[in-house]
Design a protein around this motif. Structure first.
Motif, PDB file in Angstrom:
ATOM      1  N   ARG A  39       0.940  -1.304  -0.055  1.00 55.66           N
ATOM      2  CA  ARG A  39      -0.128  -0.098  -0.118  1.00 55.66           C
ATOM      3  C   ARG A  39       0.709   1.374   0.145  1.00 55.66           C
ATOM      4  O   ARG A  39       0.356   2.253  -0.002  1.00 55.66           O
ATOM      5  CB  ARG A  39      -0.809  -0.039   1.166  1.00 55.66           C
ATOM      6  CG  ARG A  39      -2.103  -0.973   0.910  1.00 55.66           C
ATOM      7  CD  ARG A  39      -3.240  -0.910   1.854  1.00 55.66           C
ATOM      8  NE  ARG A  39      -4.175  -2.095   1.526  1.00 55.66           N
ATOM      9  CZ  ARG A  39      -4.557  -2.947   2.406  1.00 55.66           C
ATOM     10  NH1 ARG A  39      -4.488  -2.904   3.732  1.00 55.66           N
ATOM     11  NH2 ARG A  39      -5.490  -3.899   1.812  1.00 55.66           N
ATOM     12  N   VAL A  45       1.403   2.656  17.610  1.00 60.99           N
ATOM     13  CA  VAL A  45       0.572   1.370  17.326  1.00 60.99           C
ATOM     14  C   VAL A  45       1.205   0.238  17.925  1.00 60.99           C
ATOM     15  O   VAL A  45       0.546  -0.649  18.446  1.00 60.99           O
ATOM     16  CB  VAL A  45       0.825   1.180  15.670  1.00 60.99           C
ATOM     17  CG1 VAL A  45       0.159  -0.082  15.297  1.00 60.99           C
ATOM     18  CG2 VAL A  45       0.064   2.374  14.908  1.00 60.99           C
ATOM     19  N   ASP A  51      -3.792   0.615  12.723  1.00 57.68           N
ATOM     20  CA  ASP A  51      -2.810   0.885  11.700  1.00 57.68           C
ATOM     21  C   ASP A  51      -3.497   1.616  10.477  1.00 57.68           C
ATOM     22  O   ASP A  51      -4.538   0.762   9.906  1.00 57.68           O
ATOM     23  CB  ASP A  51      -2.283  -0.396  11.392  1.00 57.68           C
ATOM     24  CG  ASP A  51      -0.845  -0.046  10.924  1.00 57.68           C
ATOM     25  OD1 ASP A  51      -0.733   0.525  10.152  1.00 57.68           O
ATOM     26  OD2 ASP A  51      -0.022  -1.204  11.152  1.00 57.68           O
ATOM     27  N   ASP A  63      -2.678   1.852   7.770  1.00 60.02           N
ATOM     28  CA  ASP A  63      -2.489   1.211   6.177  1.00 60.02           C
ATOM     29  C   ASP A  63      -3.447   0.059   6.289  1.00 60.02           C
ATOM     30  O   ASP A  63      -3.369  -0.754   4.964  1.00 60.02           O
ATOM     31  CB  ASP A  63      -1.307   1.083   6.014  1.00 60.02           C
ATOM     32  CG  ASP A  63      -0.140   2.309   5.670  1.00 60.02           C
ATOM     33  OD1 ASP A  63      -1.081   3.144   4.988  1.00 60.02           O
ATOM     34  OD2 ASP A  63       0.951   2.171   5.882  1.00 60.02           O
ATOM     35  N   LEU A  64      -4.140  -0.309   7.185  1.00 65.12           N
ATOM     36  CA  LEU A  64      -4.922  -1.658   7.001  1.00 65.12           C
ATOM     37  C   LEU A  64      -6.572  -1.342   6.767  1.00 65.12           C
ATOM     38  O   LEU A  64      -6.732  -0.249   7.408  1.00 65.12           O
ATOM     39  CB  LEU A  64      -4.782  -2.501   8.248  1.00 65.12           C
ATOM     40  CG  LEU A  64      -3.291  -2.983   8.512  1.00 65.12           C
ATOM     41  CD1 LEU A  64      -3.334  -3.766   9.724  1.00 65.12           C
ATOM     42  CD2 LEU A  64      -2.807  -3.865   7.426  1.00 65.12           C
ATOM     43  N   THR A  65      -7.289  -2.265   6.399  1.00 66.99           N
ATOM     44  CA  THR A  65      -8.811  -1.659   6.350  1.00 66.99           C
ATOM     45  C   THR A  65      -9.210  -2.010   7.825  1.00 66.99           C
ATOM     46  O   THR A  65      -8.473  -2.656   8.649  1.00 66.99           O
ATOM     47  CB  THR A  65      -9.333  -2.638   5.400  1.00 66.99           C
ATOM     48  OG1 THR A  65      -9.262  -3.946   5.770  1.00 66.99           O
ATOM     49  CG2 THR A  65      -8.754  -2.701   3.984  1.00 66.99           C
ATOM     50  N   GLU A  68      -9.364  -5.750   8.161  1.00 68.90           N
ATOM     51  CA  GLU A  68      -7.914  -6.327   8.314  1.00 68.90           C
ATOM     52  C   GLU A  68      -7.348  -6.078   9.844  1.00 68.90           C
ATOM     53  O   GLU A  68      -6.723  -6.981  10.406  1.00 68.90           O
ATOM     54  CB  GLU A  68      -6.962  -5.781   7.166  1.00 68.90           C
ATOM     55  CG  GLU A  68      -7.138  -6.355   6.028  1.00 68.90           C
ATOM     56  CD  GLU A  68      -6.362  -5.610   4.897  1.00 68.90           C
ATOM     57  OE1 GLU A  68      -6.523  -5.852   3.643  1.00 68.90           O
ATOM     58  OE2 GLU A  68      -5.771  -4.503   5.191  1.00 68.90           O
ATOM     59  N   ASP A 105      -8.879  -8.652  11.904  1.00 67.46           N
ATOM     60  CA  ASP A 105      -8.626 -10.084  11.546  1.00 67.46           C
ATOM     61  C   ASP A 105      -7.114 -10.264  12.157  1.00 67.46           C
ATOM     62  O   ASP A 105      -6.744 -11.336  12.732  1.00 67.46           O
ATOM     63  CB  ASP A 105      -8.577 -10.072   9.839  1.00 67.46           C
ATOM     64  CG  ASP A 105      -8.528 -11.562   9.677  1.00 67.46           C
ATOM     65  OD1 ASP A 105      -9.260 -12.596  10.314  1.00 67.46           O
ATOM     66  OD2 ASP A 105      -7.499 -12.052   8.881  1.00 67.46           O
ATOM     67  N   ILE A 106      -6.296  -9.352  11.859  1.00 72.32           N
ATOM     68  CA  ILE A 106      -4.784  -9.448  12.348  1.00 72.32           C
ATOM     69  C   ILE A 106      -4.788  -9.760  13.855  1.00 72.32           C
ATOM     70  O   ILE A 106      -4.107 -10.324  14.383  1.00 72.32           O
ATOM     71  CB  ILE A 106      -4.034  -8.577  11.634  1.00 72.32           C
ATOM     72  CG1 ILE A 106      -3.571  -8.702  10.219  1.00 72.32           C
ATOM     73  CG2 ILE A 106      -2.791  -8.341  12.433  1.00 72.32           C
ATOM     74  CD1 ILE A 106      -3.217  -7.917   9.302  1.00 72.32           C
ATOM     75  N   TYR A 107      -5.514  -8.745  14.309  1.00 71.18           N
ATOM     76  CA  TYR A 107      -5.600  -8.521  16.016  1.00 71.18           C
ATOM     77  C   TYR A 107      -6.085 -10.123  16.440  1.00 71.18           C
ATOM     78  O   TYR A 107      -5.660 -10.411  17.432  1.00 71.18           O
ATOM     79  CB  TYR A 107      -6.390  -7.382  16.183  1.00 71.18           C
ATOM     80  CG  TYR A 107      -6.212  -6.684  17.486  1.00 71.18           C
ATOM     81  CD1 TYR A 107      -5.007  -5.985  17.701  1.00 71.18           C
ATOM     82  CD2 TYR A 107      -6.698  -6.894  18.714  1.00 71.18           C
ATOM     83  CE1 TYR A 107      -4.601  -5.536  19.058  1.00 71.18           C
ATOM     84  CE2 TYR A 107      -6.353  -6.541  19.940  1.00 71.18           C
ATOM     85  CZ  TYR A 107      -5.423  -5.895  20.047  1.00 71.18           C
ATOM     86  OH  TYR A 107      -4.955  -5.197  21.390  1.00 71.18           O
ATOM     87  N   ARG A 146      -5.917 -12.924  15.155  1.00 73.43           N
ATOM     88  CA  ARG A 146      -5.092 -13.813  15.073  1.00 73.43           C
ATOM     89  C   ARG A 146      -3.986 -13.588  15.981  1.00 73.43           C
ATOM     90  O   ARG A 146      -3.075 -14.921  16.429  1.00 73.43           O
ATOM     91  CB  ARG A 146      -4.403 -13.650  13.665  1.00 73.43           C
ATOM     92  CG  ARG A 146      -5.352 -14.343  12.392  1.00 73.43           C
ATOM     93  CD  ARG A 146      -4.996 -13.757  11.172  1.00 73.43           C
ATOM     94  NE  ARG A 146      -3.632 -14.574  10.537  1.00 73.43           N
ATOM     95  CZ  ARG A 146      -3.349 -14.146   9.612  1.00 73.43           C
ATOM     96  NH1 ARG A 146      -3.966 -13.122   8.879  1.00 73.43           N
ATOM     97  NH2 ARG A 146      -2.103 -14.842   8.920  1.00 73.43           N
ATOM     98  N   LEU A 200      -9.567   1.550   4.065  1.00 75.62           N
ATOM     99  CA  LEU A 200      -8.575   1.847   4.905  1.00 75.62           C
ATOM    100  C   LEU A 200      -8.825   2.570   6.150  1.00 75.62           C
ATOM    101  O   LEU A 200      -9.722   3.633   6.039  1.00 75.62           O
ATOM    102  CB  LEU A 200      -7.345   2.374   4.131  1.00 75.62           C
ATOM    103  CG  LEU A 200      -6.758   1.709   2.824  1.00 75.62           C
ATOM    104  CD1 LEU A 200      -5.682   2.690   2.231  1.00 75.62           C
ATOM    105  CD2 LEU A 200      -6.067   0.396   3.587  1.00 75.62           C
TER     106      LEU A 200
END
Lengths: 374, 334
Positions: free
Chosen positions: A18, A206, B89, B91-93, B96, B99-101, B103, B132
């Motif tokens: 991105r 973050v 973040d 840069d993430l949707t 996402e 989902d990442i969290y 995981r 995003l």
């Protein structure tokens, strides 16, 4: 564990794609180096302005003029201007109008005839070392011809013919830069992924959200390293391919399967080693400004002493010591052997062992110095 | 009683500075607990100790029975945290991010997908899930972070200033969400806030913390009853001797004080609006003409000011790096 590490990997890959400007710069910068360095260092010096002041006007000064004119007409290294005023010629030399001035003294022909230590004055603008050396070599090469002319009894020596045999296919200077360009791509990849993402996470706050999860220090470092390795390896292979196309050196013709695998190992271990350096240095950095400053500094101190631009053998002793511990030296050496010499494991195993040990040590240190806390 | 959060004489020192000075708390499971206090009082430090980001200098803390120091990993799986700063973040949707969290907590694909859909629906972000985070407003981002904090179904949700910087609409949406999650998931909520209305609306119990110590602890009505300032009825009067009127008012049941000025009375009462008809009727009988009546109800802010005082806190000035200039505060700098 696997879930967590892969989640970090996926996050970084998504963030990287991105930011196409980062992708573009990571590819373009090494290629620009190849084009600029390759073309600025390998060009032959031609049409260097040379002034000749003939104060003799005798038969041998005329012969010197002929010999110089033959250089001008032949290799074209110099462009001759005949100047009558020596003072003007020297002033013009100092002002940079001429790169050198040849002065033929008034008694030049007489001394030649008497075989009395005839001398020609050659004044060089040695502020430009390479131009000065080129003119000196061209003029010096022509003068023995003058001597042959006036030696009445010619001596004939048994001349040993020297025929050079090149072991490998012809390689131009810009092509010799390919290993250096690849290691630069690896450096840029290692600098803009992995540890850099960690610095940005800290800078943007973050990281706090990650520390609140079951992610361990190893998960975080492994995820960052894996994403950096993947991105950097792809970048390095792309840069290698582009470099070979641009410089006209067909790497795919010189690489066997074994060579390709060894090259992949060199790229992977080089990436891991450089990432290790980044983790050790950036382990506690929390501002991208520091990364920018350090990036430029590290690039200079690792890239130039690696032998990518100029042979390590030419370095002074202290710089050779640095080159001996510089991982980029081993990467360049190994890639040069694999790409240009079609070498096998025997030729590069020392490089690969050094790079792998370096990578393990630095990544270990990087993991230890990484702080999983605010 | 089972306590979701239990601390015992918690102390945290930074160098010579004591940020927490013997905090002892018991927060029952399923409750909503508010931590109030001026800037620099120690709220965020307490939250960071409870969320395992900082180790206490001494004392102990347990979340769902797990020690925050010795069992930090277990604690992290049982808590959801919404930090004060936005930490999603950009840069993430939205999807996402969730989902990442999820995981990170080891959740499987189908479990994740179901939970994320449910939560994004509840916080009103389902339609923006594939955008995003950088395109989200502050309120949307905060809702996403609340949803993210709940993705792994924690027993305790800890929020540090959850509505700071949000517009009134977004604040009400966040309050509604917190109430709903608390009821439906039997969630224990611990939040810090500067907004007294937020604490009054959401919290069963509040603690006021100042200089690293708990200076008041109890329910909101309980704390209000502890302070002398009550509801105030302001009456503007004419055609009466103010002192005579004040003497009459002071004798009424439910009146705890009465102050006089040239144009009226300030009646302090614990009866609130109930006493107004009685006051107006009685003053009329005394011959007074009541021109205006204003009720100023006692608020949690009065309680807060009572316990913490009015002076602005002198926080330790942050330092800026010698080498980097403005940007990141540092231990050594100017």
């Amino acid at each position: 564990m696997m879930h967590r590490f892969l989640a970090i990997l996926e996050r970084d890959l998504r963030k990287f794609i991105r930011n196409p400007i980062v992708v573009a710069m990571s590819l373009l910068m090494p290629i620009i180096y190849l084009v600029i360095l390759g073309n600025s260092f390998q060009g032959e010096l031609r049409r260097l302005p040379l002034a000749v002041v003939d104060m003799d006007n005798g038969p041998y000064s005329a012969r010197v003029m002929e010999l110089l004119a033959s250089i001008e007409a032949g290799s074209g290294t110099v462009v001759i201007s005949v100047v009558s005023d020596q003072g003007f010629a020297m002033k013009a030399l100092r002002e940079g109008i001429f790169k050198a001035v040849i002065v033929l003294p008034p008694d030049f022909s007489r001394r030649v005839i008497r075989n009395d230590n005839a001398e020609i004055g050659l004044f060089l603008d040695n502020a430009e070392t390479i131009s000065a050396m080129t003119i000196k070599a061209a003029v010096g090469g022509a003068l023995p011809e003058l001597k042959r002319d006036f030696i009445s009894v010619r001596e004939h020596h048994l001349e040993a013919g020297l025929r050079s045999v090149e072991l490998y296919r012809k390689i131009d200077y810009d092509q010799t830069l390919i290993p250096g360009i690849v290691i630069m791509a690896i450096f840029l990849g290692a600098m803009t992924t992995g540890a850099f993402n960690m610095v940005m996470d800290r800078f943007l706050g973050v990281d706090e959200s990650y520390f609140l999860t079951p992610l361990t220090k190893t998960d975080i470092v492994m995820g960052l390293v894996a994403s950096g390795l993947l991105i950097t390896t792809v970048l390095a292979v792309l840069v290698l391919t582009l470099s070979s196309v641009i410089s006209g050196y067909p790497i795919w013709e010189s690489l066997s399967v074994e060579g390709f695998l060894l090259l992949a190992a060199v790229i992977i271990f080089s990436t891991l080693g450089l990432q290790g350096i980044m983790f050790v240095i950036m382990g506690r950095i929390n501002h991208p400004r520091i990364v920018g400053v350090l990036g430029g500094f590290l690039n200079v101190i690792l890239f130039f002493p690696s032998g990518a631009i100029y042979p390590v053998e030419s370095f002074p002793a202290w710089l050779k010591v640095f080159a001996d511990v510089n991982p980029e030296s081993y990467s360049v050496h190994a890639m040069r052997a694999l790409l240009f010499k079609g070498a096998g494991i025997e030729a590069v195993k020392g490089d690969i062992i050094f790079l792998s040990v370096f990578a393990v040590l630095l990544l270990g240190l990087g993991t230890l110095s990484f702080k999983r806390a605010l | 009683m089972i306590y979701a959060i239990e601390t015992d004489n918690l102390v945290k020192e930074y160098g010579g500075l004591r940020a927490l000075s013997g905090i002892t708390l018991r927060i029952p499971q399923g409750g909503c607990f508010g931590l109030l206090g001026p800037n620099g009082a120690g709220k965020t430090t307490l939250i960071r100790v409870l969320t395992t980001l900082l180790s206490p200098t001494s004392g102990r803390a347990f979340l769902m029975g797990h020690d925050v120091v010795r069992e930090a990993a277990s604690v992290r799986t049982r808590i959801g945290v919404v930090p004060q700063a936005m930490t999603s973040d950009l840069d993430l949707t939205g999807y996402e991010t969730m989902d990442i969290y999820a995981r990170f907590f080891g959740m499987g694909r189908s479990e994740r997908s179901e939970r994320i859909d449910e939560l994004l629906g509840l916080v009103g972000l389902k339609d923006r899930a594939s955008d995003l985070v950088a395109t989200y407003s502050g309120g949307m981002r905060r809702r996403l972070e609340i949803a993210r904090g709940l993705v792994h179904k924690p027993a305790i949700l800890i929020l540090d200033e959850p509505t700071i910087g949000l517009d009134p609409q977004s604040r009400h949406v966040v309050w509604g969400l917190l109430e709903r999650f608390r009821m439906e998931d039997d969630l224990t909520i611990l939040l810090t806030t500067h907004y007294m209305d937020e604490a009054e609306v959401l919290c069963d119990q509040v603690a006021i913390i100042d200089y690293g110590k708990i200076v008041a602890l109890g329910t909101v009505p309980g704390l209000k009853s502890q302070i002398p300032q009550k509801d105030t009825v302001e009456l503007r009067l004419t055609s009466v001797d103010m002192q005579v009127a004040a003497d009459w008012v002071a004798g009424l049941q439910g009146v705890v004080g009465c102050r006089v000025d040239d144009t009226g009375l300030f009646v302090s009462t614990d009866k609130g609006a109930q006493i107004i008809p009685l006051l107006v009727g009685g003053l009329k009988d005394l011959g007074a003409l009541v021109t205006s009546v204003t009720l100023k109800q006692q608020t949690l802010e009065d309680v807060f000011i009572h316990f913490t005082g009015r002076p602005i806190r002198e926080e330790e000035a942050r330092k800026v790096s010698f080498l980097l200039g403005a940007g990141i505060p540092t231990k050594w700098g100017r």
